[in-house]
Design a protein around this motif. Sequence first.
Motif, mmCIF file in Angstrom:
data_model
loop_
_atom_site.group_PDB
_atom_site.id
_atom_site.type_symbol
_atom_site.label_atom_id
_atom_site.label_comp_id
_atom_site.label_asym_id
_atom_site.label_seq_id
_atom_site.Cartn_x
_atom_site.Cartn_y
_atom_site.Cartn_z
ATOM 1 N N MET A 101 0.821 -1.238 -0.175
ATOM 2 C CA MET A 101 0.169 -0.216 0.216
ATOM 3 C C MET A 101 0.926 1.400 -0.018
ATOM 4 S SD MET A 101 -3.205 -0.677 -0.172
ATOM 5 C CE MET A 101 -2.807 -1.976 -1.402
ATOM 6 N N VAL A 102 2.055 1.256 0.355
ATOM 7 C CA VAL A 102 2.965 2.477 0.505
ATOM 8 C C VAL A 102 3.069 2.593 -0.868
ATOM 9 C CG1 VAL A 102 5.308 3.270 1.416
ATOM 10 C CG2 VAL A 102 3.784 2.092 2.850
ATOM 11 N N ALA A 122 0.158 3.896 -2.583
ATOM 12 C CA ALA A 122 -0.074 5.228 -2.523
ATOM 13 C C ALA A 122 0.835 6.411 -3.317
ATOM 14 C CB ALA A 122 -0.148 5.491 -1.075
ATOM 15 N N ASN A 123 2.273 5.973 -3.179
ATOM 16 C CA ASN A 123 3.049 6.768 -3.644
ATOM 17 C C ASN A 123 2.844 6.989 -5.185
ATOM 18 O OD1 ASN A 123 4.451 7.340 -1.473
ATOM 19 N ND2 ASN A 123 6.067 5.636 -1.765
ATOM 20 N N ASN A 124 2.531 6.050 -5.999
ATOM 21 C CA ASN A 124 2.141 5.913 -7.314
ATOM 22 C C ASN A 124 1.004 7.003 -7.621
ATOM 23 O OD1 ASN A 124 4.464 4.539 -8.066
ATOM 24 N ND2 ASN A 124 3.124 2.273 -8.072
#
Length: 56
Positions: free
Chosen positions: A12-13, A16-18
């Motif tokens: 998920m990190v 979320a960054n993408n």
Amino acid sequence: MTLPIFPNSQNMVEFANNLDRYLAGSDELFGFAIAGHGLYTWGNTIQAAKRHVEAW
């Protein structure tokens, strides 16, 4: 308008960054899809979000 399709990921990190990078470069984005998963939309009201689902 183009519907972005992001690869499905359990990280998920990374996801979320993408998404953050894409959103930073987009003026009017009302939804996106996750490959093999589904469509996500939003709006200022429930009716606006529903309209975006119907449009896609």
